[in-house]
Write a protein that holds these residues in place. Structure first.
Motif, short mmCIF file in Angstrom:
data_model
loop_
_atom_site.label_atom_id
_atom_site.label_comp_id
_atom_site.label_asym_id
_atom_site.label_seq_id
_atom_site.Cartn_x
_atom_site.Cartn_y
_atom_site.Cartn_z
N ASP A 405 0.83 -1.22 0.00
CA ASP A 405 0.00 0.00 0.00
C ASP A 405 0.86 1.25 0.00
O ASP A 405 0.56 2.22 -0.69
CB ASP A 405 -0.91 0.02 1.23
N VAL A 406 1.91 1.21 0.81
CA VAL A 406 2.79 2.38 0.90
C VAL A 406 3.42 2.67 -0.47
O VAL A 406 3.43 3.80 -0.95
CB VAL A 406 3.90 2.15 1.96
N LEU A 407 3.88 1.61 -1.11
CA LEU A 407 4.53 1.76 -2.41
C LEU A 407 3.55 2.36 -3.43
O LEU A 407 3.89 3.25 -4.20
CB LEU A 407 5.05 0.40 -2.91
N GLU A 408 2.34 1.86 -3.41
CA GLU A 408 1.34 2.35 -4.35
C GLU A 408 1.07 3.83 -4.12
O GLU A 408 0.95 4.60 -5.06
CB GLU A 408 0.05 1.54 -4.19
N GLU A 409 1.00 4.20 -2.83
CA GLU A 409 0.74 5.61 -2.53
C GLU A 409 1.94 6.49 -2.90
O GLU A 409 1.77 7.62 -3.36
CB GLU A 409 0.39 5.77 -1.05
N MET A 410 3.14 5.96 -2.69
CA MET A 410 4.34 6.70 -3.10
C MET A 410 4.29 6.97 -4.60
O MET A 410 4.59 8.07 -5.07
CB MET A 410 5.61 5.87 -2.81
N PHE A 411 3.90 5.95 -5.33
CA PHE A 411 3.85 6.02 -6.78
C PHE A 411 2.77 7.00 -7.25
O PHE A 411 3.00 7.81 -8.13
CB PHE A 411 3.56 4.63 -7.34
N GLU A 412 1.61 6.93 -6.59
CA GLU A 412 0.50 7.76 -7.04
C GLU A 412 0.61 9.21 -6.59
O GLU A 412 0.33 10.13 -7.33
CB GLU A 412 -0.82 7.16 -6.57
N LYS A 413 1.01 9.41 -5.31
CA LYS A 413 1.01 10.77 -4.77
C LYS A 413 2.40 11.39 -4.71
O LYS A 413 2.55 12.52 -4.23
CB LYS A 413 0.36 10.76 -3.39
N ARG A 414 3.40 10.66 -5.15
CA ARG A 414 4.78 11.16 -5.18
C ARG A 414 5.24 11.62 -3.81
O ARG A 414 5.92 12.63 -3.67
CB ARG A 414 4.91 12.29 -6.20
#
Ligand SMILES: [Zn+2]
Length: 493
Positions: A405-414
């Motif tokens: 989840d963290v990775l996905e959020e990093m990717f989406e929200k920079r």
């Protein structure tokens, strides 16, 4: 009687130069407007004079060096005369008796496939066949074209495909060509002959296959042709020397031209161009510009990072992803040193492996899901943030479940990972036992609120959650605290 194949490849590659081979017209394979990048020289008007593109020469020499060739000190261009609507001059400027590069090899699976020659020539125009007429687009006429011819050292369809793929990779590393087969930037022809095991030196009858415009086509067409020829020979038939095409839909080769004989192209030195002399100084200068090639890079990646062959292959074929990987690893080393003080060789190895795994599976998955390419990754997650993320996973500050989840959020929200984790309270600093202990403490110390909740006062739970949050210093998700509290208070008694 058994038969084995001997396969030779003839590969044409459009070079990535700013201008065409003998004029200053733009070399732009993406140009959609027909007959836009043209001039009297590439249209073959009489009386015009060609001028050699130095950059194209340099690029072919680089290919020669990368493929272990001898570079000819002296060579010259020749006229290859024939008539065809896509050839306005009535001849193509090419090299025949003195190719720029010769006697090289490329190692495929530990076996040397010899390269007979690599020379430079110009591409022809493109013919577009309509229903009742044919159209000519001269945008491609005069584009620098490299021709590479191997010796018939290849013995299987798979080996031919591996050769072509490795060559494409080398051309891309050298920045010579994008060598995209579907776009016709790399065009392959295969010569196949079968030799019987009890034959004494006879080379068999050569069949040429054209129109191979994907790696899959190269492999399938050669496989088909080997089977077809074997069957004919086993039934006592004879192979006809011919040129065959490949039908990618039916997956068969079909006869195009029979009894191909060596045509008389009447080669002679091009009188409008000076001969070429590649001096030692020029060669040394070009050698200095050579980048690290795939084969050396494979060895380096293995030595420096201890990666498995599969992972190395994925990274080697994706230059931006590989650069990202290497940048992230150097950041990771810094993060780990800060975090652990001393980094053991095992920690080093396993943390890099963790990084490679997340990059190749999860991150690549996110790119695919968002229709992005590897080169776009840097704009989503910086190597520094990615390294920090891997450090959090590796030191078990976050669980592998949370990590996704963290990775996905990093990717989406920079955002950087610590920010996300703090915002969401995702730190996995508390063990299960510790959480249980704190819950019991809170329940014991706040009996009144517990009683209120049991009597049906819903808001009492909020007070208890607040107490848990305070005792855990916010290291637990309030939602999780609520669930655990409710479970604990409704289950027992
Ligand atoms: Zn031109």
């Amino acid at each position: 009687m058994e038969y084995f194949p001997k396969i030779g490849l003839e590969i044409h590659v459009e070079l990535k130069t700013k201008s065409k081979m003998f004029c200053s017209c733009k070399n732009d394979p993406e140009e959609k407007k027909p007959n836009f990048n043209v001039c009297p020289i590439c249209l073959g008007h009489p009386g015009v004079l060609p001028v050699i593109n130095k950059e194209a020469l340099k690029k072919v020499i680089k290919a020669g060096l990368a493929l272990n060739c001898e570079i000819s000190e002296f060579s010259f261009f020749e006229r290859k005369s024939y008539f065809y609507p896509d050839l306005p001059k009535g001849y193509q400027i090419s090299q025949y008796s003195t190719p720029l590069c010769k006697n090289g090899f490329l190692e495929i699976g530990g076996k040397k496939i010899r390269i007979r020659r690599i020379h430079l020539e110009e591409d022809t125009a493109r013919l577009i066949h309509e229903k009742d007429c044919s159209l000519v687009d001269f945008n491609r006429a005069g584009v620098p074209l490299m021709e590479l011819v191997t010796e018939p050292d290849i013995t299987s369809a798979k080996e031919a495909k591996d050769f072509a793929e490795e060559l494409q990779l080398i051309l891309r590393y050298l920045g010579i060509s994008d060598a995209n087969m579907e776009k016709g930037q790399m065009r392959i022809e295969a010569n196949i002959s079968l030799i019987s095991t009890n034959n004494s030196g006879d080379l068999g009858t050569k069949v040429e296959i054209k129109n191979l415009n994907s790696f899959k086509a190269v492999e399938r067409a050669i496989d088909f042709e080997i089977k077809r020829q074997t069957e004919i020979l086993k039934n006592g038939g004879k192979i006809i020397q011919e040129t065959r095409g490949w039908d990618p839909v039916k997956e068969i080769t079909f006869s195009q031209r029979e009894k191909e004989t060596e045509k008389d192209y009447r080669y002679f030195p091009e009188p409008d161009l000076p001969p070429l002399r590649i001096t030692k100084e020029i060669l040394e200068k070009i050698k200095k510009e050579m980048p690290q090639l795939p084969q050396e890079k494979r060895k380096r990646l293995e030595k420096e990072y201890g990666l498995s062959k599969d992972k190395i292959e994925i990274l080697i074929r994706d230059i931006p992803l590989c650069n990202y990987f290497e940048n992230s690893v150097s950041e990771l080393r810094r993060w780990l040193k800060d975090e652990l003080g001393k980094v053991s060789p095992e920690d080093e190895f396993f943390s890099i492996e963790t990084l490679a795994n997340y990059l190749i599976s999860d991150v690549k998955g996110l790119l695919r899901k968002n229709n992005l390419e590897s080169k776009d990754l840097i704009f989503r997650i910086t190597p520094e943030n990615f390294a920090e993320f891997i450090t959090l996973v590796f030191t078990k500050k976050i669980s592998t479940r949370t990590a996704k989840d963290v990775l996905e959020e990093m990717f989406e929200k920079r955002k950087d990972p610590s920010q996300i984790i703090e915002e969401k309270g995702l730190y996995q600093q508390l063990g299960e036992e510790e959480i249980k202990r704190i819950l019991e403490e809170v329940i014991k110390e706040n009996q009144k609120a517990v009683e209120d909740f049991k009597k049906g006062k819903e808001q009492a739970i909020q007070f208890l959650i607040g107490q848990v949050m305070r005792k855990t210093q916010g290291k637990i998700d309030p939602k999780i605290a609520e669930c655990l509290l409710k479970e604990r208070l409704t289950k027992k008694e």
